[in-house]
Design a protein around this motif. Sequence first.
Motif, PDB file in Angstrom:
ATOM      1  N   LEU A  81      10.529 -10.068   0.687  1.00  0.00           N
ATOM      2  CA  LEU A  81      10.989  -9.261  -0.444  1.00  0.00           C
ATOM      3  C   LEU A  81      11.452  -7.899   0.041  1.00  0.00           C
ATOM      4  CD1 LEU A  81       8.150  -9.943  -3.061  1.00  0.00           C
ATOM      5  CD2 LEU A  81      10.394 -11.023  -2.947  1.00  0.00           C
ATOM      6  N   THR A  82      12.433  -7.340  -0.670  1.00  0.00           N
ATOM      7  CA  THR A  82      12.845  -5.963  -0.414  1.00  0.00           C
ATOM      8  C   THR A  82      12.014  -5.028  -1.289  1.00  0.00           C
ATOM      9  OG1 THR A  82      14.516  -5.974  -2.163  1.00  0.00           O
ATOM     10  CG2 THR A  82      15.199  -6.744   0.032  1.00  0.00           C
ATOM     11  N   ASP A 119      13.167  -2.960  -3.454  1.00  0.00           N
ATOM     12  CA  ASP A 119      13.713  -3.004  -4.815  1.00  0.00           C
ATOM     13  C   ASP A 119      13.144  -4.183  -5.602  1.00  0.00           C
ATOM     14  OD1 ASP A 119      15.207  -0.737  -4.388  1.00  0.00           O
ATOM     15  OD2 ASP A 119      17.064  -1.811  -3.930  1.00  0.00           O
ATOM     16  N   GLU A 120      12.971  -5.323  -4.923  1.00  0.00           N
ATOM     17  CA  GLU A 120      12.418  -6.493  -5.602  1.00  0.00           C
ATOM     18  C   GLU A 120      10.949  -6.283  -5.965  1.00  0.00           C
ATOM     19  OE1 GLU A 120      14.992 -10.209  -3.787  1.00  0.00           O
ATOM     20  OE2 GLU A 120      13.550  -9.202  -2.468  1.00  0.00           O
ATOM     21  N   VAL A 121      10.207  -5.590  -5.095  1.00  0.00           N
ATOM     22  CA  VAL A 121       8.810  -5.290  -5.401  1.00  0.00           C
ATOM     23  C   VAL A 121       8.732  -4.301  -6.561  1.00  0.00           C
ATOM     24  CG1 VAL A 121       6.656  -4.340  -4.503  1.00  0.00           C
ATOM     25  CG2 VAL A 121       8.079  -5.779  -3.043  1.00  0.00           C
ATOM     26  N   ASP A 122       9.620  -3.292  -6.560  1.00  0.00           N
ATOM     27  CA  ASP A 122       9.666  -2.351  -7.682  1.00  0.00           C
ATOM     28  C   ASP A 122       9.946  -3.073  -8.998  1.00  0.00           C
ATOM     29  OD1 ASP A 122       9.107  -0.068  -6.222  1.00  0.00           O
ATOM     30  OD2 ASP A 122      11.205   0.397  -5.825  1.00  0.00           O
ATOM     31  N   ALA A 171     -10.524  -3.747  -9.056  1.00  0.00           N
ATOM     32  CA  ALA A 171      -9.422  -3.809  -8.095  1.00  0.00           C
ATOM     33  C   ALA A 171      -9.126  -5.249  -7.713  1.00  0.00           C
ATOM     34  CB  ALA A 171      -9.780  -2.996  -6.848  1.00  0.00           C
ATOM     35  N   ARG A 172      -7.836  -5.556  -7.622  1.00  0.00           N
ATOM     36  CA  ARG A 172      -7.408  -6.869  -7.145  1.00  0.00           C
ATOM     37  C   ARG A 172      -6.223  -6.671  -6.204  1.00  0.00           C
ATOM     38  NH1 ARG A 172      -7.501 -10.849 -12.451  1.00  0.00           N
ATOM     39  NH2 ARG A 172      -9.680 -10.491 -13.022  1.00  0.00           N
ATOM     40  N   SER A 173      -6.161  -7.470  -5.157  1.00  0.00           N
ATOM     41  CA  SER A 173      -5.044  -7.361  -4.223  1.00  0.00           C
ATOM     42  C   SER A 173      -4.289  -8.680  -4.161  1.00  0.00           C
ATOM     43  CB  SER A 173      -5.538  -6.963  -2.831  1.00  0.00           C
ATOM     44  OG  SER A 173      -6.398  -7.941  -2.296  1.00  0.00           O
ATOM     45  N   TYR A 174      -2.973  -8.561  -4.020  1.00  0.00           N
ATOM     46  CA  TYR A 174      -2.078  -9.714  -3.999  1.00  0.00           C
ATOM     47  C   TYR A 174      -1.154  -9.625  -2.798  1.00  0.00           C
ATOM     48  CZ  TYR A 174      -3.501 -10.542  -8.834  1.00  0.00           C
ATOM     49  OH  TYR A 174      -4.238 -10.806  -9.962  1.00  0.00           O
ATOM     50  N   LYS A 175      -0.585 -10.780  -2.448  1.00  0.00           N
ATOM     51  CA  LYS A 175       0.410 -10.774  -1.368  1.00  0.00           C
ATOM     52  C   LYS A 175       1.561 -11.698  -1.732  1.00  0.00           C
ATOM     53  CE  LYS A 175      -1.976 -14.345   1.326  1.00  0.00           C
ATOM     54  NZ  LYS A 175      -2.520 -14.695   2.631  1.00  0.00           N
ATOM     55  N   ARG A 176       2.740 -11.324  -1.244  1.00  0.00           N
ATOM     56  CA  ARG A 176       3.934 -12.143  -1.454  1.00  0.00           C
ATOM     57  C   ARG A 176       5.074 -11.570  -0.629  1.00  0.00           C
ATOM     58  NH1 ARG A 176       7.806 -12.552  -6.710  1.00  0.00           N
ATOM     59  NH2 ARG A 176       9.149 -14.189  -5.932  1.00  0.00           N
ATOM     60  N   GLY A 177       5.769 -12.430   0.089  1.00  0.00           N
ATOM     61  CA  GLY A 177       6.981 -12.027   0.803  1.00  0.00           C
ATOM     62  C   GLY A 177       6.802 -10.876   1.770  1.00  0.00           C
ATOM     63  N   GLY A 178       5.661 -10.835   2.476  1.00  0.00           N
ATOM     64  CA  GLY A 178       5.434  -9.770   3.451  1.00  0.00           C
ATOM     65  C   GLY A 178       4.897  -8.486   2.851  1.00  0.00           C
ATOM     66  N   TRP A 179       4.610  -8.492   1.554  1.00  0.00           N
ATOM     67  CA  TRP A 179       4.082  -7.305   0.876  1.00  0.00           C
ATOM     68  C   TRP A 179       2.658  -7.558   0.398  1.00  0.00           C
ATOM     69  CZ3 TRP A 179       6.415  -2.519  -0.324  1.00  0.00           C
ATOM     70  CH2 TRP A 179       7.736  -2.382   0.116  1.00  0.00           C
ATOM     71  N   TYR A 180       1.855  -6.502   0.421  1.00  0.00           N
ATOM     72  CA  TYR A 180       0.509  -6.518  -0.155  1.00  0.00           C
ATOM     73  C   TYR A 180       0.507  -5.539  -1.317  1.00  0.00           C
ATOM     74  CZ  TYR A 180      -1.013  -9.192   3.844  1.00  0.00           C
ATOM     75  OH  TYR A 180      -1.156 -10.186   4.785  1.00  0.00           O
TER      76      TYR A 180
END
Length: 198
Positions: A64-65, A67-70, A139-148
Amino acid sequence: MNAFLKRVWIALAATLIVSLAAVVLPDRVQIDDNGRVHLGAPLAKPSGSASAPVPEPEPTSPALTRDEVDKAIRTAVRAAALDPEQGQSTAPPGSNVNRTGWTAVLERAAAQSKMKAICADLERQGWVLNPNRDGDDAARSYKRGGWYLLVHTRGKTQAPSDTLSDSQTDLTMTGLQLNLSDVPLPEMPLPEITLRMR
């Protein structure tokens, strides 16, 4: 003798750092039976039979870029019936392509339900809950497309601020891009150490 002790301390420090990394990020850092360190996707274990099919690696989502995370953050905020414009970005556009986030001050009574709605929408978008966390309510943490992505609420006791009243809390989403597979790890043979007990 000093050079030998220096090598021993360097080897112990490297071992400690790698071991801590393997505990914190078990899906990114693995240590095999021979003590070799692997960064990135988990290593496929050799099968007992040559004719047995090799297991397929776990599918990963495309990178993900920022901008996509935003966009994902804004979508999740709207899904919780909040206005993204009422909060503020924790990393202004153009400041850092590997970091982003959003934060807003909410009434403590509503913050928990808003956070749950945000997390539900992130999961609907394909973000994967970190299996190392037990779904903590704060608190919860997630991951997707190289982002946490960390979603959390914190009260005045954790983050003293003149802008927060006793009935208010912060709702914050913090995104960080990590790609540990691109980090080169030099191969360094560890010295053989023999201890003799007397």
